[in-house]
Design a protein around this motif. Structure first.
Motif, mmCIF file in Angstrom:
data_model
loop_
_atom_site.group_PDB
_atom_site.id
_atom_site.type_symbol
_atom_site.label_atom_id
_atom_site.label_comp_id
_atom_site.label_asym_id
_atom_site.label_seq_id
_atom_site.Cartn_x
_atom_site.Cartn_y
_atom_site.Cartn_z
ATOM 1 N N ALA A 49 0.808 -1.224 0.000
ATOM 2 C CA ALA A 49 0.000 0.000 0.000
ATOM 3 C C ALA A 49 0.840 1.271 0.000
ATOM 4 O O ALA A 49 0.427 2.290 -0.555
ATOM 5 N N CYS A 50 2.009 1.246 0.611
ATOM 6 C CA CYS A 50 2.816 2.477 0.679
ATOM 7 C C CYS A 50 3.820 2.548 -0.467
ATOM 8 O O CYS A 50 4.669 3.441 -0.501
ATOM 9 N N GLY A 51 3.721 1.611 -1.391
ATOM 10 C CA GLY A 51 4.634 1.641 -2.534
ATOM 11 C C GLY A 51 6.015 1.101 -2.212
ATOM 12 O O GLY A 51 6.971 1.364 -2.943
ATOM 13 N N CYS A 54 8.421 1.293 3.401
ATOM 14 C CA CYS A 54 8.527 1.037 4.843
ATOM 15 C C CYS A 54 7.611 1.964 5.634
ATOM 16 O O CYS A 54 8.017 2.599 6.596
ATOM 17 N N CYS A 56 3.934 1.004 5.845
ATOM 18 C CA CYS A 56 2.678 0.314 6.133
ATOM 19 C C CYS A 56 3.075 -1.090 6.584
ATOM 20 O O CYS A 56 4.220 -1.318 6.916
ATOM 21 N N THR A 57 2.156 -2.042 6.582
ATOM 22 C CA THR A 57 2.552 -3.424 6.896
ATOM 23 C C THR A 57 1.938 -4.385 5.895
ATOM 24 O O THR A 57 1.944 -5.603 6.109
ATOM 25 N N CYS A 59 2.852 -5.510 3.142
ATOM 26 C CA CYS A 59 3.756 -6.428 2.439
ATOM 27 C C CYS A 59 4.317 -7.492 3.389
ATOM 28 O O CYS A 59 5.282 -8.172 3.047
ATOM 29 N N CYS A 95 9.022 -5.493 1.362
ATOM 30 C CA CYS A 95 9.669 -4.413 0.601
ATOM 31 C C CYS A 95 11.032 -4.042 1.176
ATOM 32 O O CYS A 95 11.791 -3.329 0.523
#
Ligand code: FES
Length: 124
Positions: A49-51, A54, A56-57, A59, A95
Motif C-alpha cells: 500500500a505504501c509503494g 517502509c 505500512c505493513t 507487504c 519491501c
C-alpha cells in the motif's frame, strides 16, 4: 540463481521464482532485490500500500526458511512489524528484506490477512 518459494495461506498454489540478485532492481517498488521487488516482477501481487517505502505493513511475509540470506531488519521495519496482524518471530516486510545471497533458497508465506484486506472484509 537464488530461489524464492512463495506459499499462500489463502491456499493458492505455491510459486517458485528463480532470479539473479545481481540483476536487481526488477521493477520500481520496494528496495532493489527485496522480496517485494522479486515477487511483483514475477506476477505475484504482494500488497504494498505504501509503494514499498517502509510505511505500512501490507507487504508482511513470514520467512519460513532462508532468513539468513536476507538483509537485517532496520529499527523502522521492526517498529512497523509490531503492528502487523499475525506477527511471527520470522516476519519481515517484503519491501525491506533484500535477498543478498546468490544461491539463497528462501521460503516465504504470504499471510491470509493484511490490514488492507481486513478493512476490505469489514466493508463487505
Ligand atoms: S509496502 Fe508498505 S511497508 Fe512494505
Amino acid at each position: 540463481m537464488a530461489r524464492i518459494r512463495v506459499r499462500f495461506e489463502s491456499g493458492a498454489p505455491e510459486r517458485v521464482i528463480e532470479f539473479d540478485p545481481a540483476e536487481a532492481p526488477f521493477q520500481h517498488d520496494g528496495r532493489p532485490g527485496s522480496i517485494l521487488d522479486v515477487l511483483l516482477a514475477n506476477g505475484v501481487e504482494l500488497e504494498h500500500a505504501c509503494g514499498g517505502n517502509c510505511a505500512c505493513t501490507t507487504c508482511h511475509v513470514i520467512v519460513k526458511e532462508g532468513g539468513t540470506a536476507l538483509s537485517e531488519a532496520s529499527e523502522d521495519e521492526e517498529d512497523l512489524l509490531d503492528k502487523a496482524p499475525g506477527l511471527t518471530p520470522t516476519s519481515r516486510l517484503g519491501c525491506q528484506a533484500v535477498v543478498l545471497e546468490r544461491d539463497a533458497e528462501i521460503i516465504v508465506v504470504v499471510p491470509r490477512y493484511t490490514i488492507n484486506q481486513q478493512v476490505a472484509d469489514r466493508g463487505a
